[in-house]
Design an enzyme around this catalytic site. Sequence first.
Site, PDB file in Angstrom:
ATOM      1  N   HIS A 170      49.354  41.607  37.960  1.00 58.00           N
ATOM      2  CA  HIS A 170      50.764  41.379  38.272  1.00 58.00           C
ATOM      3  C   HIS A 170      50.819  40.572  39.559  1.00 58.00           C
ATOM      4  O   HIS A 170      50.219  40.947  40.550  1.00 58.00           O
ATOM      5  CB  HIS A 170      51.488  42.710  38.516  1.00 58.00           C
ATOM      6  CG  HIS A 170      51.540  43.574  37.316  1.00 58.00           C
ATOM      7  ND1 HIS A 170      51.821  44.913  37.371  1.00 58.00           N
ATOM      8  CD2 HIS A 170      51.346  43.291  35.989  1.00 58.00           C
ATOM      9  CE1 HIS A 170      51.811  45.419  36.149  1.00 58.00           C
ATOM     10  NE2 HIS A 170      51.511  44.456  35.295  1.00 58.00           N
ATOM     11  N   SER A 189      47.452  45.891  39.484  1.00 54.34           N
ATOM     12  CA  SER A 189      48.744  45.567  40.091  1.00 54.34           C
ATOM     13  C   SER A 189      48.589  45.753  41.595  1.00 54.34           C
ATOM     14  O   SER A 189      47.525  45.451  42.147  1.00 54.34           O
ATOM     15  CB  SER A 189      49.817  46.462  39.472  1.00 54.34           C
ATOM     16  OG  SER A 189      51.098  46.041  39.836  1.00 54.34           O
ATOM     17  N   ASP A 198      52.339  50.150  33.621  1.00 58.53           N
ATOM     18  CA  ASP A 198      51.740  49.174  32.718  1.00 58.53           C
ATOM     19  C   ASP A 198      50.233  49.432  32.599  1.00 58.53           C
ATOM     20  O   ASP A 198      49.582  49.782  33.582  1.00 58.53           O
ATOM     21  CB  ASP A 198      51.993  47.772  33.289  1.00 58.53           C
ATOM     22  CG  ASP A 198      51.707  46.667  32.283  1.00 58.53           C
ATOM     23  OD1 ASP A 198      51.675  46.949  31.063  1.00 58.53           O
ATOM     24  OD2 ASP A 198      51.539  45.524  32.725  1.00 58.53           O
TER      25      ASP A 198
END
Lengths: 273, 194
Positions: free
Chosen positions: B44, B17, B137
């Site tokens: 992401h 991310s 996540d």
Amino acid sequence: MGVMLHDEEIEHLTTVLYDLYGYDFNHYARASLKRRVMRLMTIDRVPSFAELLHKVKTEPSYLPQVVQGLTVNVTEMFRDPAVFKTIRETVLPVLATHPFIRIWHAGCSTGEEVYSMAILLEEANLLHRSLLYATDLNPVVIEQIKNGIFPMSQMKNYSENYILSGGKKDFSSYYTAKYNWAKFDERLKSRMIVSTHNLVSDRSFNEFQIIFCRNVLIYFDKELQDRVLTLFDESLDQLGFLVLGTKENLRFTSIAGNYSPFSIKDKIWRKTS
Amino acid sequence: MAENQLNTFQVVVIGGSAGSLETVLAMAQALPAQMQAVIIIVLHRKNDPESILENLLSYKTQVPVREVEDKDEIQPGNIYIAPPDYHLLIEDERTFSLDSSEKVHFSKPSIDVTFESVANVFRQRSIGILLSGANADGAAGLLKIRKAGGTTIAQDPVSAEVGYMPQQAIDLGAAGMVLDEIALISSFKELLNA
């Protein structure tokens, strides 16, 4: 998600759903169906697969929740704005040559895309001679299309999408805000025919100039994808358009030979034979 | 390629991310042109229809890079990228599938979803690598890979641009190894040669 389901359990559930209620999830793609079942169990606090099965078998009133849970109902207005821009600029002028335009939104969930298309048609002055057929297998979401009421919290995003799709108006002119909800104009709905239709088991019911089926086929295995695409093929006019999701493809499917790419990046095909 | 090799390829799944892009590009640059493994990247990012990530990666490596479409075949020797706005799942050993359902950890694609799916299908042949990020996540998914007998690496939170995400995995006991970027890239190369 705590529980881990086995393929045999998923098969057991799909068999029960078909035998008892006629809902056929047998050819749904396994990986995502498994996630849906686990999600349903988490949300409804069903502690084991055996209990889920028991509930499904003995409580017919639980069925709508199961259908709602196993199907994905994520959609938005003007999702992938570039696709709608292409439709606005290059597909609508072709559709405009027809005296009457029939459109099918297959598996359209809560109908955000149907309202988007109705807006495009109205702006092209075509809505009065169009009919938009909005279908989904889930009777719950069908009711939401009829209501035409969507969460106010989404309107900023939808308005941005609308502008990116080439919209020139003030998006808020299409709805009336009330508390946390946006109610869309009745005139958009006036040209919609809303009905349940199961792509797995129901047949073709009309001939269309354009069919939308975006992000539905991803939940099906290849065999079912081919069956549904054949249904679309039988339901499309000569030179009709087929619009799929941006990560879906006609390539390697049984009907690919009858279609030519109209806009590959937007996943729009046109029937050639 | 012999049939037995086809059936034993490793699957490296990389999740990242905020602050992970440079590391992912450095990893791509370290790849041999010919490799047997499958590499899956889940980052992401904003929904960019222009496939910028695919292009950036292609500059760094000879290995073919592809943003996955629904039901694409899984072939050894390729890099696959999870497309924005979809979860990337493994349907079976040979097939990807996509899922456009609810976000997980405010993310779509979600790293957890792909990690878990890879663990379910490829078991001990899975290698999970979790990089920099400001999101939880990936931690639970990395644990699934570890429990399935796969290899798991978290980027050292101190060396990561944003340490929160790999730290979550470490706290959960999901990380078999904790490595800074340089060590991570050299072990990545070793794992691919193994």
